[in-house]
Structure formats: structure tokens, C-alpha cells
Motif scaffolding. Sequence first.
Motif, PDB file in Angstrom:
ATOM      1  N   ALA A  55      -9.542 -13.561 -13.247  1.00 10.17           N
ATOM      2  CA  ALA A  55     -10.522 -14.202 -14.137  1.00 10.17           C
ATOM      3  C   ALA A  55     -10.071 -15.578 -14.593  1.00 10.17           C
ATOM      4  O   ALA A  55     -10.898 -16.449 -14.875  1.00 10.17           O
ATOM      5  N   THR A  56      -8.769 -15.801 -14.647  1.00 13.48           N
ATOM      6  CA  THR A  56      -8.275 -17.110 -15.088  1.00 13.48           C
ATOM      7  C   THR A  56      -8.443 -18.186 -14.023  1.00 13.48           C
ATOM      8  O   THR A  56      -8.228 -19.370 -14.316  1.00 13.48           O
ATOM      9  N   THR A  57      -8.836 -17.791 -12.817  1.00 13.41           N
ATOM     10  CA  THR A  57      -8.997 -18.761 -11.718  1.00 13.41           C
ATOM     11  C   THR A  57     -10.440 -18.832 -11.222  1.00 13.41           C
ATOM     12  O   THR A  57     -10.700 -19.391 -10.150  1.00 13.41           O
ATOM     13  N   LEU A  58     -11.370 -18.251 -11.980  1.00 15.80           N
ATOM     14  CA  LEU A  58     -12.741 -18.167 -11.486  1.00 15.80           C
ATOM     15  C   LEU A  58     -13.454 -19.512 -11.424  1.00 15.80           C
ATOM     16  O   LEU A  58     -14.566 -19.598 -10.898  1.00 15.80           O
ATOM     17  N   ASN A  59     -12.837 -20.554 -11.938  1.00 13.33           N
ATOM     18  CA  ASN A  59     -13.401 -21.893 -11.747  1.00 13.33           C
ATOM     19  C   ASN A  59     -13.184 -22.401 -10.334  1.00 13.33           C
ATOM     20  O   ASN A  59     -13.788 -23.397  -9.920  1.00 13.33           O
ATOM     21  N   ARG A  60     -12.339 -21.701  -9.561  1.00 10.21           N
ATOM     22  CA  ARG A  60     -12.064 -22.068  -8.167  1.00 10.21           C
ATOM     23  C   ARG A  60     -12.647 -21.012  -7.236  1.00 10.21           C
ATOM     24  O   ARG A  60     -12.752 -19.838  -7.585  1.00 10.21           O
ATOM     25  N   TYR A  61     -13.013 -21.447  -6.035  1.00 12.72           N
ATOM     26  CA  TYR A  61     -13.477 -20.493  -5.032  1.00 12.72           C
ATOM     27  C   TYR A  61     -12.330 -19.579  -4.605  1.00 12.72           C
ATOM     28  O   TYR A  61     -11.155 -19.980  -4.626  1.00 12.72           O
ATOM     29  N   PRO A  62     -12.657 -18.352  -4.194  1.00 14.33           N
ATOM     30  CA  PRO A  62     -11.605 -17.434  -3.739  1.00 14.33           C
ATOM     31  C   PRO A  62     -11.081 -17.825  -2.363  1.00 14.33           C
ATOM     32  O   PRO A  62     -11.662 -18.696  -1.692  1.00 14.33           O
ATOM     33  N   ASP A  63     -10.011 -17.177  -1.955  1.00 11.99           N
ATOM     34  CA  ASP A  63      -9.477 -17.371  -0.600  1.00 11.99           C
ATOM     35  C   ASP A  63     -10.544 -16.940   0.395  1.00 11.99           C
ATOM     36  O   ASP A  63     -10.877 -15.766   0.501  1.00 11.99           O
ATOM     37  N   ARG A  64     -11.065 -17.904   1.125  1.00  9.16           N
ATOM     38  CA  ARG A  64     -12.152 -17.633   2.055  1.00  9.16           C
ATOM     39  C   ARG A  64     -11.731 -16.671   3.156  1.00  9.16           C
ATOM     40  O   ARG A  64     -12.530 -15.916   3.689  1.00  9.16           O
ATOM     41  N   GLU A  65     -10.450 -16.691   3.509  1.00 10.40           N
ATOM     42  CA  GLU A  65      -9.951 -15.835   4.594  1.00 10.40           C
ATOM     43  C   GLU A  65      -9.309 -14.551   4.080  1.00 10.40           C
ATOM     44  O   GLU A  65      -8.859 -13.729   4.870  1.00 10.40           O
ATOM     45  N   PHE A  66      -9.246 -14.395   2.762  1.00 15.56           N
ATOM     46  CA  PHE A  66      -8.693 -13.209   2.092  1.00 15.56           C
ATOM     47  C   PHE A  66      -7.492 -12.639   2.859  1.00 15.56           C
ATOM     48  O   PHE A  66      -7.429 -11.457   3.194  1.00 15.56           O
ATOM     49  N   VAL A  67      -6.509 -13.499   3.091  1.00 20.22           N
ATOM     50  CA  VAL A  67      -5.358 -13.160   3.940  1.00 20.22           C
ATOM     51  C   VAL A  67      -4.553 -12.006   3.350  1.00 20.22           C
ATOM     52  O   VAL A  67      -4.138 -11.081   4.054  1.00 20.22           O
ATOM     53  N   GLU A  68      -4.328 -12.048   2.041  1.00 22.41           N
ATOM     54  CA  GLU A  68      -3.521 -10.987   1.426  1.00 22.41           C
ATOM     55  C   GLU A  68      -4.198  -9.632   1.574  1.00 22.41           C
ATOM     56  O   GLU A  68      -3.550  -8.622   1.896  1.00 22.41           O
ATOM     57  N   LEU A  69      -5.503  -9.599   1.373  1.00 23.02           N
ATOM     58  CA  LEU A  69      -6.228  -8.335   1.496  1.00 23.02           C
ATOM     59  C   LEU A  69      -6.240  -7.861   2.942  1.00 23.02           C
ATOM     60  O   LEU A  69      -6.049  -6.665   3.213  1.00 23.02           O
ATOM     61  N   ARG A  70      -6.456  -8.757   3.878  1.00 21.35           N
ATOM     62  CA  ARG A  70      -6.466  -8.352   5.286  1.00 21.35           C
ATOM     63  C   ARG A  70      -5.108  -7.803   5.698  1.00 21.35           C
ATOM     64  O   ARG A  70      -5.022  -6.823   6.458  1.00 21.35           O
ATOM     65  N   THR A  71      -4.045  -8.396   5.189  1.00 21.61           N
ATOM     66  CA  THR A  71      -2.697  -7.903   5.505  1.00 21.61           C
ATOM     67  C   THR A  71      -2.490  -6.494   4.948  1.00 21.61           C
ATOM     68  O   THR A  71      -1.943  -5.613   5.626  1.00 21.61           O
ATOM     69  N   ALA A  72      -2.956  -6.275   3.721  1.00 26.42           N
ATOM     70  CA  ALA A  72      -2.804  -4.953   3.109  1.00 26.42           C
ATOM     71  C   ALA A  72      -3.663  -3.909   3.822  1.00 26.42           C
ATOM     72  O   ALA A  72      -3.220  -2.770   4.040  1.00 26.42           O
ATOM     73  N   LEU A  73      -4.871  -4.274   4.200  1.00 27.08           N
ATOM     74  CA  LEU A  73      -5.728  -3.341   4.930  1.00 27.08           C
ATOM     75  C   LEU A  73      -5.144  -3.017   6.301  1.00 27.08           C
ATOM     76  O   LEU A  73      -5.214  -1.871   6.761  1.00 27.08           O
ATOM     77  N   ALA A  74      -4.571  -4.018   6.963  1.00 25.12           N
ATOM     78  CA  ALA A  74      -3.947  -3.778   8.267  1.00 25.12           C
ATOM     79  C   ALA A  74      -2.793  -2.793   8.140  1.00 25.12           C
ATOM     80  O   ALA A  74      -2.621  -1.899   8.984  1.00 25.12           O
ATOM     81  N   ALA A  75      -1.998  -2.942   7.093  1.00 27.49           N
ATOM     82  CA  ALA A  75      -0.883  -2.018   6.878  1.00 27.49           C
ATOM     83  C   ALA A  75      -1.397  -0.602   6.648  1.00 27.49           C
ATOM     84  O   ALA A  75      -0.829   0.374   7.157  1.00 27.49           O
ATOM     85  N   TYR A  76      -2.488  -0.473   5.893  1.00 27.72           N
ATOM     86  CA  TYR A  76      -3.061   0.849   5.648  1.00 27.72           C
ATOM     87  C   TYR A  76      -3.584   1.464   6.943  1.00 27.72           C
ATOM     88  O   TYR A  76      -3.303   2.630   7.249  1.00 27.72           O
ATOM     89  N   LEU A  77      -4.327   0.701   7.741  1.00 30.49           N
ATOM     90  CA  LEU A  77      -4.888   1.227   8.981  1.00 30.49           C
ATOM     91  C   LEU A  77      -3.807   1.587   9.994  1.00 30.49           C
ATOM     92  O   LEU A  77      -3.996   2.499  10.815  1.00 30.49           O
ATOM     93  N   SER A  78      -2.703   0.897   9.945  1.00 35.76           N
ATOM     94  CA  SER A  78      -1.631   1.132  10.926  1.00 35.76           C
ATOM     95  C   SER A  78      -1.077   2.543  10.840  1.00 35.76           C
ATOM     96  O   SER A  78      -0.451   3.030  11.795  1.00 35.76           O
ATOM     97  N   ARG A  79      -1.330   3.224   9.731  1.00 35.42           N
ATOM     98  CA  ARG A  79      -0.862   4.607   9.608  1.00 35.42           C
ATOM     99  C   ARG A  79      -1.622   5.551  10.510  1.00 35.42           C
ATOM    100  O   ARG A  79      -1.182   6.671  10.768  1.00 35.42           O
ATOM    101  N   ASP A  80      -2.809   5.111  10.992  1.00 31.84           N
ATOM    102  CA  ASP A  80      -3.664   5.981  11.802  1.00 31.84           C
ATOM    103  C   ASP A  80      -3.594   5.692  13.290  1.00 31.84           C
ATOM    104  O   ASP A  80      -4.409   6.223  14.053  1.00 31.84           O
ATOM    105  N   THR A  81      -2.663   4.862  13.707  1.00 33.42           N
ATOM    106  CA  THR A  81      -2.538   4.556  15.132  1.00 33.42           C
ATOM    107  C   THR A  81      -1.093   4.214  15.459  1.00 33.42           C
ATOM    108  O   THR A  81      -0.440   3.499  14.695  1.00 33.42           O
ATOM    109  N   PRO A  82      -0.586   4.696  16.587  1.00 37.98           N
ATOM    110  CA  PRO A  82       0.795   4.366  16.961  1.00 37.98           C
ATOM    111  C   PRO A  82       0.960   2.905  17.376  1.00 37.98           C
ATOM    112  O   PRO A  82       2.086   2.414  17.472  1.00 37.98           O
ATOM    113  N   HIS A  83      -0.156   2.213  17.588  1.00 35.64           N
ATOM    114  CA  HIS A  83      -0.091   0.829  18.073  1.00 35.64           C
ATOM    115  C   HIS A  83      -0.024  -0.192  16.943  1.00 35.64           C
ATOM    116  O   HIS A  83       0.298  -1.356  17.183  1.00 35.64           O
ATOM    117  N   GLY A  84      -0.335   0.218  15.727  1.00 34.65           N
ATOM    118  CA  GLY A  84      -0.361  -0.726  14.623  1.00 34.65           C
ATOM    119  C   GLY A  84      -1.596  -1.611  14.670  1.00 34.65           C
ATOM    120  O   GLY A  84      -2.269  -1.725  15.692  1.00 34.65           O
TER     121      GLY A  84
END
Length: 363
Positions: free
Chosen positions: A52-81
Motif C-alpha cells: 500500500a505504501t507504493t500504490l502511487n507506482r505501477y506494479p511489476d508488470r512481469e511479476f517476476v517474484e511471483l512467477r518464481t514462487a509459483l514455478a517453485a511450487y509447481l516443480s513439486r508436481d513434476t520431476p522435470h521442474g
Amino acid sequence: MTWPPLREELRGVEPYGAPQLDVPVQLNVNENPYGPSLACAADIATAVGRAATTLNRYPDREFVELRTALAAYLSRDTPHGVGAEQVWAANGSNEVMLQLLQAFGGPGRTALSFAPTYSMYPEYARDTVTEWVVGHRESDFSLDLDHARDLVKEQQPSVILLPSPNNPTGTALPLEAVTLLCEAAGDGIVVVDEAYGEFRRSGTPSALELLPRHRNLVVSRTMSKAFALAGGRVGYLAAAPEICDAIRVVRLPYHLSAVTQATALAALRHAPELLGRVDELRAERDATVAWLRAQGLQVADSDANFALFGTFPDRHAVWQGLLDRGVLIRETGPDGWLRVSIGTADEMMAFKQALIEVRTSNE
């Protein structure tokens, strides 16, 4: 001209949506009945407070941190990562699907699925001016693979939508079916919608395992169900990086708000806790299926957090009878069938008692 100047094919169409009614037992939209813990809610609140303290700025358009966290979560369901470059997210899996149809569907192109299936799919096609073609499922709601392959080769769809587990039946697809349809589709995109994937029974694999083999495969997920984050509106997919890059062309600018990204990241930090009730819900589902069958009803085998059951000469009367007793389920699927979401043990007991009363009163 009739006002407003709506597209002709949209005139008279009712907006999609299940009934939202204030009743004691709500078992109609496949929500997780167990909300986040106080610790998880506090973490989300802190994360959103920082955002909320940064809402005067647009968010990360590529949401890199979230994509990295989601990739780590999904990697648990496949031996390939799964790598971050293979992940895309949006405001619920509905928006993910719409973006896929915007990118790969459109005028002169076809989207295909097999009924009964998720009722929003034809709406995605309609909204993107994509031709909609639907094949059929067998009486047990499985796919006849010869029929499916022949229909794909005949129609040459740009997008194939395959929910697994299927909604509203709960039927999971074997990996052989996914491979067969990926190969039959040629350059067409095959989307395996695993919105209920975390609820699949032991030994049922995820289509994520096939990503390295098929460049045209997309596997979508949501945080609305197993993650108990339906109010957060976060859906995501895993696919070849080229597919994720293509979606960037049609996405709206800054489509994932800073608040949404912060909420999702906090929820992922609490994944073990949020998913901790999944086994309990699976057991409750299996017990519910067994009980319904013991009442002489047909029930589809389910790998999801709901059960499709029937058949009733007048399913609306049964639905209404349950509602009159404070239990809301879903009137959906083939004629004569009803769908109940899996709730807490107390909620399922209330559903069972109400169903007994309704069937007794109708005899």
C-alpha cells in the motif's frame, strides 16, 4: 437500432454466475471451506500493507517474484521442474483462459472441448469471436480417445480445453490422453485445466510431467480452490516460454495489481498450512461418494473437491428442497444430475440429512 448497441450474439444472454445466497450451508461453488489461519491472514495483511505504501507506482508488470514462487511450487508436481519463464499468472484462471483465447483463438479459428465440461469455456470462445465445437464424453464421463482424436483431426482447432479433473464431473484425464491430443492437435494449443489438481487421488499424475515432451501443452492452475484463496483471484499456467511471451501481446498493462501480487506471495509462503486440509477434504469426498452410492444414486468418480450425483426426474425440485432446508448446492451438468461441493464434516452431515428429507418427501 436497439439500445445499447450490444453485439447481436450477446443480446438476451444472462451473465454467468452461480447463485450467491445467504444460507447456513453453501456447497455450490467448490470453495475450500477452511479459510486461512490467523497467522497466514496476518502475513497477507502485512504484505498488503507494505504494498500500500507504493500504490502511487505501477506494479511489476512481469511479476517476476511471483512467477518464481509459483514455478517453485509447481516443480513439486513434476520431476522435470518448472522455470519462472514458463509461468504466467492473471486475475483468476478465468482471465488466464480468456488471455489464451485472445492470443490463440479469434475469428476464423476454433476452440474445442468435450461435454459435459466447464460452462465458461463456450463463453471464452464467444467473447473472443472464436468458433466453439464440442465433442462428447462417454456415459462414465471419460473420453473415447478414438472419437477425441478423430474430432481434433477433423476440426483442427487452434485451442483444445481439457479440464482435469473435469468440472462438473470430477473426472481426471490419463496422461496417455493428453499426449494423444497434443500430437493430434499439431500446432494447436492444448490446455489442461488443473483447477482442482491438488485434490486428485493418489497415483493420478499431473500433466505438468508432459511439458518437456509437448511444446503445445499448457497446464493451468488456480489458487482459488486448494489454496483457499478464492477471494484473492489468482490463476496461473505453466507452458513453453514462447507461449508465455505470446500472452504478453494481449494482456492488459499492469494486469496484476501490487496488492494481488503481495497476497499471492504471502499465501505461497504458507502453502503447507493452506494445503494441509486437502487430505481431509479428499477423505470427506470419498466418504460422500460412498454414502451417495449407498442411497442408490449414481455418482461420478471424482478427483476434485465435489461430487456429481443423480439422476433425478426433476433435479430442480431436489435442488429447491435442499435450499429450503438451508443447503445450497449446484444445479449443473447433464439433465438429472446435481453437484455438491465438499465442505466440513458438519456441512456434509447437514447435506446428507437434508437430502434424505427431500427424497423422502418426494416419494
